[in-house]
Each structure stands twice: as structure tokens, then as C-alpha cells.
Design an enzyme around this catalytic site. Structure first.
Site: not given
Ligand code: RRO
Length: 289
Positions: A45, A128, A131, A197-198, A251, A273
Site C-alpha cells: 500500500k 505514487n 493519489c 492509477n484509478s 487498470g 487491482g
Molecule cells: O488511498 C487512496 O485513497 C488511494 C491511493 Br493512495 C491511490 O493511489 N489510488 C487510489 O485509488 N486510492
């Protein structure tokens, strides 16, 4: 035909599929599950200097076509994820352990890098830059000048034999953004790029029109099947612009065919993911079969 194993800066990945940071990798038990699974690596994480409780629950939701989260960087602190390296090596895994780091304020990056670099049982670092869920903070990866300043600082003090460092990027949606981020990244010895990332700032409303997650009025990062085309296009463009940097595609992967789609787009490895959260670590067996 793609070889099953992959080598990167002296590291050997027994296969090319691993978890995406944030998925099944926050607690000790989850990380041990991943170490024992057939994944090709374990990614932690994203961690901060100190532990964080994260956002209020519920902060994760998925259905057949997508997921949404606003976890808010809930994590046990960088020290915990560094210490996990020796525990993971004791459970007998033979794959790289990558610690994902998330600096939140000035000075964090130096502290995080120092702690991770000083831990022999951590093999690589994923920085990262993307986020989407921190109150009052934008995704660094969308501010190209800020990425440059951050990486200037990082690489000014990085020795040649420091641990390989990759970056996790947000999704870009315009050609000018791909060239802008590539122009920055090409200036440094980036070991790998993880994208995407998302997708930030999505909103999912239930059948009764309520937000499905609690934080930020329901707004969070969207993952799962629906984001596959964006992940593929990001890999495709960045691979075209930076062919010498290995890309870890992420993704929307739900099947083996999706993995092959990422390889076709230019990825060297992939991360799973939402589908990992749905199926648990046996998802790696299903996809590798
Ligand atoms: O912890 C989060 O809310 C989070 C992170 Br760090 C990230 O890099 N990507 C995401 O979808 N959630």
C-alpha cells in the site's frame, strides 16, 4: 510470445503479474497472502511517513463494471512496510518486494527514500504521483512542473546503486499531456512507469441515488473493467514516447486476454487491482493458468 519472467535492474520477476498498490496489501496478513500467492511481485500500500487512519467508511465499492474508492491513504506508516520485507522473506517468497511511497509535504520524500533505501529486504520503490483522494491535494502527476521539482530533488541525491525507483502516474487524456510528462520523465533514471492509477474524481450513485462511498460526498477514484481502454491508451502513448522505460500496465484487467492487450500496447508487466479485491490472491492463478 512473451517470456514468463522479467528482469529489471538486477531484479528477477518470476512472472509479469502483480497486485496494484492499495489492493490486498495494507495489513501484514494481506502482504503475506501475496507473498504466498503466484504473483510475480508484492507491492505495498502507498505509505506515508506516519500511519494514517484514512477516510471514513464505507470508502470502497465495486460492481460488475467498476470500482470506486476514497481510501484516503490509510496505511501503517513507512516503517511498517519496510519491516514487512524481512517477514515476507521468511515466508519464503522469491519475488521482488516493492514499497510504494506517497510524500504528502515538503521533506517527506527524503525521509521515505532514506528509510526504504536503508532496508535490504525492500527491492524497489514505486513513487505514487497520483493519489486522487487526499483532501486539499491535487494529483501531483497533473502538475508537470511539480513532478520535475520533485524528481530533481530525488535524483540529485540518488547514487547509481540506489534501489530502482519507478513512478505511478495518473491517467492522461490528451496527447499534449503525454508529451509533457514524457519530457519530464526522460530526464531521470526512472526504472519503470506504472500506469494508470484509478481515474480521479468519479461519482457513483446507487439505485436510490445515494453516493456508494462516504468520503468527499461520494467522489473517489474509479477502477475496474470500465477503465481498461484508458489504461491501454496510456501505456501505448507512454511506451511510444519512452520506449527505453519498462511500463507496468494497470487498470481494468479481469482476464488473461486483458493482460495480453496490455503487452500488445507496450507493457512489460501488469498489475491487478479491483479484480484482486473481488477474487482474492487466487486471481493470479486464474490469469496465469
Ligand atoms: O488511498 C487512496 O485513497 C488511494 C491511493 Br493512495 C491511490 O493511489 N489510488 C487510489 O485509488 N486510492
Amino acid at each position: 510470445m512473451v517470456d514468463r519472467e522479467f528482469r529489471l535492474k538486477g531484479l528477477r520477476f518470476p512472472n509479469r503479474i502483480m497486485n496494484a498498490s492499495g489492493c490486498w496489501c495494507t495489513s501484514a496478513n494481506e502482504l503475506i497472502d501475496l507473498a504466498r500467492s503466484s504473483s510475480g511481485a508484492v507491492v505495498s500500500k502507498s505509505c506515508t511517513v506516519s500511519a494514517r487512519a484514512g477516510n471514513p467508511l464505507p470508502r470502497y465499492y465495486h460492481d460488475d463494471i467498476m470500482s470506486i474508492n476514497s481510501t484516503g491513504l490509510a496505511n501503517n506508516g513507512c516503517g511498517f512496510y519496510c519491516d514487512m520485507g524481512s517477514l515476507l522473506s521468511k515466508v519464503g517468497y522469491d519475488k521482488p518486494y516493492i514499497v510504494s511511497i506517497a510524500p504528502l509535504k515538503d521533506g517527506d520524500i527524503e525521509f521515505l527514500l532514506h528509510q526504504v533505501d536503508a532496508t535490504p529486504t525492500v527491492d524497489a520503490i514505486e513513487l505514487n504521483l497520483s493519489c486522487p483522494n487526499i483532501t486539499g491535494k491535487s494529483q501531483v502527476g497533473y502538475d508537470f512542473e511539480a513532478v520535475k521539482r520533485l524528481l530533481d530533488g530525488v535524483f540529485a541525491t540518488r547514487s547509481k546503486d540506489a534501489k530502482p525507483l519507478g513512478v505511478k502516474l495518473p491517467a492522461y487524456f490528451d496527447k499534449s499531456h503525454f508529451t509533457a510528462i514524457a519530457d519530464v520523465l526522460k530526464c531521470y533514471d526512472i526504472a519503470f512507469i506504472t500506469c494508470i492509477n484509478s481515474l480521479g474524481y468519479g461519482l457513483v450513485l446507487s439505485d436510490v441515488l445515494d453516493p456508494v462511498i462516504a468520503p468527499h460526498q461520494g467522489v473517489g477514484g474509479v477502477g475496474g473493467k470500465s477503465i481498461l481502454p484508458f489504461g491501454l491508451a496510456n501505456v501505448f502513448h507512454l511506451h511510444g514516447l519512452l520506449p527505453h522505460i519498462p511500463i507496468i500496465g494497470c487498470g481494468g484487467i479481469t482476464t488473461k486476454k486483458d493482460v495480453l492487450r496490455y503487452f500488445k500496447a507496450g507493457a512489460s508487466m501488469v498489475q491487478i487491482g479491483t479484480e484482486l479485491i473481488k477474487q482474492g490472491p487466487s486471481v493470479f492463478d486464474a490469469i496465469l493458468e
